[in-house]
Each structure stands twice: as C-alpha cells, then as structure tokens.
Write a protein that holds these residues in place. Sequence first.
Motif, PDB file in Angstrom:
ATOM      1  N   MET A  11       2.829-109.979   8.057  1.00  0.00           N
ATOM      2  CA  MET A  11       2.192-111.108   8.934  1.00  0.00           C
ATOM      3  C   MET A  11       0.906-111.229   8.212  1.00  0.00           C
ATOM      4  O   MET A  11       0.054-110.240   7.889  1.00  0.00           O
ATOM      5  CB  MET A  11       2.274-111.131  10.350  1.00  0.00           C
ATOM      6  CG  MET A  11       3.415-110.683  10.762  1.00  0.00           C
ATOM      7  SD  MET A  11       4.556-112.347  10.813  1.00  0.00           S
ATOM      8  CE  MET A  11       6.052-111.517  11.097  1.00  0.00           C
ATOM      9  N   PRO A  12       0.265-112.543   8.229  1.00  0.00           N
ATOM     10  CA  PRO A  12      -1.027-112.658   7.769  1.00  0.00           C
ATOM     11  C   PRO A  12      -2.121-111.826   8.733  1.00  0.00           C
ATOM     12  O   PRO A  12      -1.949-111.971   9.877  1.00  0.00           O
ATOM     13  CB  PRO A  12      -1.351-114.148   8.014  1.00  0.00           C
ATOM     14  CG  PRO A  12       0.147-114.738   8.124  1.00  0.00           C
ATOM     15  CD  PRO A  12       0.807-113.736   8.620  1.00  0.00           C
ATOM     16  N   GLY A  13      -2.792-111.228   8.028  1.00  0.00           N
ATOM     17  CA  GLY A  13      -3.797-110.322   8.688  1.00  0.00           C
ATOM     18  C   GLY A  13      -3.390-109.186   9.266  1.00  0.00           C
ATOM     19  O   GLY A  13      -4.214-108.562  10.136  1.00  0.00           O
ATOM     20  N   GLN A  14      -2.114-108.748   9.047  1.00  0.00           N
ATOM     21  CA  GLN A  14      -1.406-107.451   9.674  1.00  0.00           C
ATOM     22  C   GLN A  14      -2.130-106.466   9.407  1.00  0.00           C
ATOM     23  O   GLN A  14      -2.689-105.909   8.118  1.00  0.00           O
ATOM     24  CB  GLN A  14      -0.119-107.467   9.094  1.00  0.00           C
ATOM     25  CG  GLN A  14       0.653-106.242   9.863  1.00  0.00           C
ATOM     26  CD  GLN A  14       1.829-106.398   9.778  1.00  0.00           C
ATOM     27  OE1 GLN A  14       2.688-107.302   9.788  1.00  0.00           O
ATOM     28  NE2 GLN A  14       2.940-105.208  10.208  1.00  0.00           N
ATOM     29  N   TYR A  55       0.060-107.177  14.431  1.00  0.00           N
ATOM     30  CA  TYR A  55      -0.063-108.318  14.288  1.00  0.00           C
ATOM     31  C   TYR A  55       0.020-109.147  15.765  1.00  0.00           C
ATOM     32  O   TYR A  55       0.692-108.758  16.636  1.00  0.00           O
ATOM     33  CB  TYR A  55       0.783-108.904  13.161  1.00  0.00           C
ATOM     34  CG  TYR A  55       2.232-108.856  13.733  1.00  0.00           C
ATOM     35  CD1 TYR A  55       2.964-109.955  14.159  1.00  0.00           C
ATOM     36  CD2 TYR A  55       2.998-107.775  13.313  1.00  0.00           C
ATOM     37  CE1 TYR A  55       4.160-109.896  14.524  1.00  0.00           C
ATOM     38  CE2 TYR A  55       4.283-107.766  13.555  1.00  0.00           C
ATOM     39  CZ  TYR A  55       4.952-108.856  14.370  1.00  0.00           C
ATOM     40  OH  TYR A  55       6.340-108.938  14.652  1.00  0.00           O
ATOM     41  N   SER A  66      12.783-113.772   1.794  1.00  0.00           N
ATOM     42  CA  SER A  66      11.562-113.013   0.622  1.00  0.00           C
ATOM     43  C   SER A  66      12.122-112.738  -0.672  1.00  0.00           C
ATOM     44  O   SER A  66      11.401-112.566  -1.796  1.00  0.00           O
ATOM     45  CB  SER A  66      10.992-111.736   1.296  1.00  0.00           C
ATOM     46  OG  SER A  66      12.080-110.661   1.686  1.00  0.00           O
ATOM     47  N   TRP A  85       2.158-113.127  16.294  1.00  0.00           N
ATOM     48  CA  TRP A  85       2.581-114.319  15.707  1.00  0.00           C
ATOM     49  C   TRP A  85       2.932-115.388  16.731  1.00  0.00           C
ATOM     50  O   TRP A  85       3.337-115.290  17.825  1.00  0.00           O
ATOM     51  CB  TRP A  85       4.001-113.894  15.119  1.00  0.00           C
ATOM     52  CG  TRP A  85       5.037-114.749  14.378  1.00  0.00           C
ATOM     53  CD1 TRP A  85       4.800-115.213  13.338  1.00  0.00           C
ATOM     54  CD2 TRP A  85       6.132-115.467  15.067  1.00  0.00           C
ATOM     55  NE1 TRP A  85       5.990-116.096  13.030  1.00  0.00           N
ATOM     56  CE2 TRP A  85       6.623-116.270  14.168  1.00  0.00           C
ATOM     57  CE3 TRP A  85       6.732-115.496  16.343  1.00  0.00           C
ATOM     58  CZ2 TRP A  85       7.910-117.074  14.529  1.00  0.00           C
ATOM     59  CZ3 TRP A  85       7.994-116.081  16.642  1.00  0.00           C
ATOM     60  CH2 TRP A  85       8.387-116.940  15.705  1.00  0.00           C
ATOM     61  N   ASP A  91       7.695-108.809   4.429  1.00  0.00           N
ATOM     62  CA  ASP A  91       7.372-109.770   5.584  1.00  0.00           C
ATOM     63  C   ASP A  91       6.472-109.483   6.510  1.00  0.00           C
ATOM     64  O   ASP A  91       6.181-110.186   7.573  1.00  0.00           O
ATOM     65  CB  ASP A  91       8.662-109.634   6.639  1.00  0.00           C
ATOM     66  CG  ASP A  91      10.029-110.014   5.861  1.00  0.00           C
ATOM     67  OD1 ASP A  91      10.706-109.151   5.963  1.00  0.00           O
ATOM     68  OD2 ASP A  91       9.879-111.287   5.385  1.00  0.00           O
TER      69      ASP A  91
END
Lengths: 154, 787
Positions: free
Chosen positions: B84-87, B159, B466, B161, B82
């Motif tokens: 996150m984008p750019g985590q 991250y 997922s 969100w 899971d």
Amino acid sequence: MKITVRVNGTSTEREVEPRLLLVQFLREVCGLTGTHVGCETSLCGACTVLVDGQAVKSCTMLAVQADGADVTTIEGLAKNGDLHPVQQGFWECHGLQCGFCTPGMIMAGVQLLDRNARPSREDICRGLDGNLCRCTGYSHIIDAIAHAARSRKP
Amino acid sequence: MKNVVGKPVKRVEDPRLIQGKATYVDDLSLPGMLHAAVVRSPHAHARITAIRTEAAKALPGVKAVLTGADVNPHVTMVSSPDVMPGQKSPKHTVLAQDRVYYVGHAVAVVVATDRTIARDALDLVEVDYDALPAVTEMEKAIEKGSPLTHPELGTNVAYTWDLQGGDAAAGFKAADRVLRVRMRHPRVIPMPIEPRGCVTSWQAGDESLTMWTSTQIPHLIRMLLPKLIGVPEHKLRIVAPEVGGGFGAKLNLYPEELICCHLTRRLGLPVKWIESRRENAATTIHGRDQIGDYEIAVKKDGTLLAIKSRTLADLGSYLQMGTPAIPTLTGLMLPGCYKLRGVDIKVTGVHTHKMATDAYRGAGRPEATFTIERIMDIVAAELELDPIEVRVHNYVKSTEFPFKSVGGVTYDSGDYAGTLKKAMTLAGWEKLHKDRDAARRDGKLCGVGLSTYVEICSFGPSSMMSAGGWEWGSVRVEMSGQATVITGATPHGQGQETSFAQIAADRLGIDMADVTVLRGDTSVAPYGRDTYGSRATAIGGTAILMCADKIIAKAKILAAHLLKSTPKQLEFKGGRFFVRGKTAKALTWKELASEAYNARHLPKGFEPGLEASSFFEPPNCTFPFGTHIAAVEIDRDTGEVQITKYVAVDDCGNRINPLLVEGQIQGGIAHSIGQALTERTVYGEDGQLVTGEFMDYALPRASDIPAYVMGMTVTPSPSNPMGVKGVGEAGTIGAAPAIANAVVDALSTLGVRHLDMPFTPERVWRAIHDTASRPVVGNESKKGVKK
C-alpha cells in the motif's frame, strides 16, 4: 540390525538403523513412494499401511518392529491390473482430489471393510477417524467406501 | 466418450493417485542429492547474539551449515507486489539477519547427505538469543506504548486503506436505527496434508536451474526468481509435480525455496528440502485474522442503508506476496448480495510477531460474507423481522445485472432470490423451524441459520492484477489425430486434467480418451498465471477453447484445399470436415493431421502443423453466489455443536463437470466447518504457536461432517464464452456464516446476540453459562424509534 520384511508379496532383507521408521523403509529402501508422510505424529493417517492385516501408521512404527511381518501398501492392492474395490470406489465416487491422503484413506477403508463388510455411514466415519483429508470434505470418501462395500462379493 | 461437457465424468488423474503411482516432490530422488533442514527460532522476538556451527559441521555427513551472513548477500526475499502507499513493513531476508521476529523464523540451514543426519545436525547448531518483548495481539499492538514488532519502523501499523463507496453519510442520515457489532474473524491455518517442499538442481554446463516445488504458481515463481537469485528467466525451469493440496498456502514463494535455489548452485549438487508438519503450521502462511467494528444504518422496515466498517487486520510479522491485499478484498465484497447507499470502510494493517497472513481459501471474502450475513440476521433480530424477508427486501434483483456495487466492483450476473428459494425448498424451511420449535419445547438448544453469499473470483482483468490476469493455453492435434492440451493453469487436485480434456474433446469433436492435458511445468507450458482465486476453469479453460477454435479454422482451410472447395463451403461436425451437404466425403482429424505434418499437399502459404496457442484476457471477474442453510443442535452440558442438516445451493454458472464442482463445494464447506467449529489458532502471550500440530489444531474429521444436501441454479457468467464462474472457494465463503447464524439462533433463547468463531465446546459452553457477556450487539435508537 538385519530385518526381513515381506512387502506386497516380495521379501526384502536389509541391514537398517534401529531408528529407521517403517515408512522410511518402504519409501527409501523399497522405493515404494505411494505411502505418504503428512505429519510424522500418527495423526493424519497418510502413511497408513497394513502390517499382518492390521492398519498401522507407518510413520510411528520402526522398521525393525516389522521384521518378519507381511506388509501391504497401496502399490500392492490392485491384482493383475484389477483395482481393489476400495480403489475403484474412490475413482467412481470422486473420493479424492489432490490424492495425498488417498493411499492412507484407501488402506484405512480396506481395513474397515475387512472388519465390517456392511458398514453404516456412522461406521465408516468412525473407521476413518484416524485419517485426515483437507480436500474432499469426506462426503465422497464415505460414498466411495460404501460403493466398495456394495460391490464386494459377499 | 463424446459430448462430455456438463457430464460427471470420472477423473483421468485418479488411476495414478489411487495406486500410489503419482510423483509428489518428496518422491523425487536425483543422483548425489543432498538434504536441507532449517534451524528455526524458538522465540517470537529476540536478538541473535551468536551462532556456533562448528559442532554441526563436524557431524559426519554434514556438507554445509550456513547462516544469514552466508546466504543473504546472494539471495533476496520476494517482496509483496501489493504494498500500500506509505506502507511500513520490514525488509525480510531469507535467513534472519540479527533479529528473529516470529516463532519458526529461519536462522540457519544445514545440508547433509541424508535427511536424518540433517535433522540431527539441527540440534548441534547453537544460537544465542537475547529475548525481546513480543507483540501478539493486534488490539494491544496499536495502543500507545506497545512494544514494537519492528523497532526500526517506529509503529506497528503497517498501513491504512480506505474505501468510500456510494454515499454512506447519506445512508446514516436517513437511518431509523444504527446498530453496532464487533466481530472477530479468527486466524486459521491452511494445513494441506502434503507440507511444502522442493528439490533444486543446478546444471553447471548450461548454467540453468530446475526447481520442483510443491506450489500452485510455478509460472509466477519463474517470473519472480531472476531478480531474487540472479539466474535469468530463460535459464529457469520450475515444475509443480503432483501437489498435495494448496488452498492458498502454496500461492507464494517462500524463503526455503530461495535458499534451496542458492544451495544447489553453491554446492553443485541437487538439494531437497521437505517441511515438517510443525514447520508447516508455524511458517507457511495463515489466513483471516481480522477484528471489525461495524455500524449498520437501517430503516425500520429493514432497508439496509449503509455500513461503516473499521477493521484491524493482523498481517503477522512480515509480508508474503499477497499479505496486505487480502483485507482489501473483504472491503470490496462487504456489500454482499445487497443494495446499499454506501459503505465507509477503513482497514488498518497491523504487524505482530506471528506468521504472515495471506490468501487462504476464500482470501478476504469469507470475512466479508461472514460480516454481512451476520449483519442481516442481526438486523432481522433487532427489528423483529424475518431474516428471509430482510434479505429479499435488500437483494440486487436478477434483472439489475450487471450491477455496480457500492464496493466498486461490477457483479456479472446473479439470481440471489432464486438460490434462496431453492435452498429453502430443499431444506424444508418451514418444517425445519417447526422441528426446531418442538425441540426447544423439549428443552433442547436448536437453531437454524442461512447465508446468501456472492463472491468475486476468476481474477481478473489484467488491469486489476499486479502481474497479468490472463491465462495461456495451447492445443496440438497430433499426427495420430489425438490432441495434446497444455495449460498455464496449475491444477493441484481440482481436476482440470479431466475438465480441460472435456472442453477440448467436445470442441474438437474427438473422444475424450484421445486428449491428454499437460500442466505444471514451465518448460512444457511456457506461459501461465497458475491456479488461485478460483480462476483456472473460467480463464484457463477459455484459453483452451480459443485454441481449439483456431485449429478448427486452420483445419478448414486445409480440408477445403484437399476437398477442392473453399473454407466457406466447409462444415465441421462431430470431428469431421466436409463440403456442405456432402457428408459422405469427409476428412477426419487423423487424415488432416497427417497432411498437415507431412506437408506435401498444403495450400499455398499454409504453415505445416495443427497447433495453436491463446491468451484469454477476461473482461471482468466472475461473481458466483448461493444460499447455504444449516441446522444445529447444541449440547447444553458440553457446549458441543452438531450440524443436523446442511443444504447448499450454489450457482457457479455453467458446470463443465458437475462431479468435480460438487467435490469443490463439499471440500470448501469442510474448510468452513473447520473454521466455524473446530479450528483454533492459538499463540501464547510469548508468541509461541500452541496449536502447531494436528494434535492441537483440529482439522475436521469425517465424523464432523454432516450429510450434505446439494442443489444448484445455473446463471451463466457473461465474463467468458463458456459462462462458467469458478467454484473453488464458494463453499468456504458460504458455509461459516450459515453455521454461525444457526448457532446464534440456537443460543438466542438464552439472550445471546452474537458469538465469534470458532464455536468450540468451551466457547459455546461459556456463552450458555456466562450471561454477563450479553448483549454483544450495541444499539442506538434514532428519530424516536425505540425498541
């Protein structure tokens, strides 16, 4: 050291290391895995057994201290296929979920009723102070012991 | 027993459990089995400069001592699906590489012929550490110049969100008042009474591996393992035997399981590892741990308009499977039972040198419910309105379902005012307040509080998961006429061996005693998505129902053939098949099964056997709800909080087994009572876990629990044909805010406006005596409305 322990009516004589815990003796030497280990510090009570009629946390008693003693574990409670009233109470009242604390809870319940045949809710709570359950929220356990108290012959 | 659905049937699991005849992982013993123990870091952050294993290896009985350098090339740690984008999160290895970053971080593993020898050998492994600065508080961690949890990442922020739902700006523009409050959602430790543990066994002959592990998710583990340990999926068997409590703590794949998979292959013998309590507290996931700053836009009549939420979430030092996702569930459910114009939510995930957080019972929703239900009381207090009126005024009405909340999810069904009314009646709401007021006149600190919650569970449509949100099941009517049910759900105390037998028995019209439910073994139940998120009955139970229907349809074809009729003419009732109107000449399951398996008189093209399997893919999650009411009395001298009355009215849709539902709710409430009153996770400034045993991490005991008054309403869910909603987490979600509202109500006479959990005697005593800390709730008047 050589010790002799009578467990659920059967005598076991064995050479053991002095540091062997009673719970290890029961589980690993006698093969009675119904007694569980939850904390190894005598706080959770999952390992509770009766030694000469007294409830004991078997994770903090040495096997050698039980030399010559009479030990009752969860496996020794039912007689001739009949459940002990406390076991029956746990079944009737949904006194357990995952079952891991249950053997210790039941042994504590047996001791509690041996000392006080007609306990109040407060008496039961106090009697279970040494036993942790993470599933039931205790209410059904209290019901289970009260059920057993009612069903035991006076 | 027949017609058992909806009845409080005693559990079929219990006879083995109450007689000590069940088999948990630690009860297993295999020939030649070795025992593993793990060397762990005593530092929260340190560089490893040397590891000397010679002395440990020389101890008689020790078979191997392995470090990260030995093991990490062969085994990879599971990564969070899971992310996150750019985590920015560390690449975690099963054993520490050259740096440790939390107390308990696994550094080396010892394998010996006996558990005590393995533990003795731990003390003989010498590790040299160069201590590094520890990051233990997320607020400090995001300050400029803070030491870094992972220097290579250059930041402690993992991250951010965002969730913009509805039109929050418009809500704030229209507001008469904007209230501000900061709340802490303390870190808690799941603490199942059975710690984790596993036994692994490599079968060299067919190059297959079996792992018995104390887990909620044998199927997910089987799916994940091939890439991590290099054994293909079809050569893996994962068994969750009797499991002694999970609560989300065992909804994960941990380094020790991966290490033991490697050890059995490497050493050619079975390997057992059993966690100690201290290890369980320090190295099994923790829950919650958020700090939120909330701004609430309201009209002066109590209309809730919008919420702005800025939360920090302590992820701990590395990611377990669901770590980054949990705080996002808080965002989704922040609107609670209420209609809002909008929410403006930002979550900042932060790394610190602590154990990873993840899905502990409730998983993000307790934080959401706590926030919104404290907010409703704060709104009522600030606007001098009745907390009941404020809630009812803002509720989603029972006629408005399905309801798309500004959190972006569609609530399936509900009647929030209905549970509220019932709970108030059961509690004697008026009298409770009269008693409180009378006690206050006597100088006592008494309070009454409530919470009305809605939560999201029974995850979920596969589109939001997922790895599939379905559940699988299979039903087989045996030649005897008895039925074997296999479920891909993995109950571990919830009692689905009983409730699924109820479902199958009723649908098939047979005696419940003639049904056996198998679970928790990937070689028995080939597919499954296991048990978490209160999903097993809603999704797994439905799969069983679908199987039964398939078998009945098939049996009708066979019965029609044998009765010289057509399936359309056939009726099925009470476990008997007959031609309409001709009940005297009926076929039983036993007769049909005998024909189906003997296969001598089958219709043309009819496959032998009476067996079916099904996947149930739910169209939506479910949204259980309810009202909890608590009354408390606080000892002015000691700060001790006593719950004097507790009422829970929960609506989890239809109830398959009300006894089990009651057990789930009561157990859930106890977790919440623990979080509210007794449980406190303390990490020292140096990152030491101070509360790492039951001696200092206070689980509630029997005497901490009030006598529950339980009630229910039933609003079936449209998300599955049984109309059930799931109930595993409801109690945990609903209870803490009710207790908190009661505690704050009790202290409100002293001017206290908000207090963070846990309400330990010390914290409450300080709140009573430390007037300097008030008020905690900030206030901003708008449009000339002044208080």
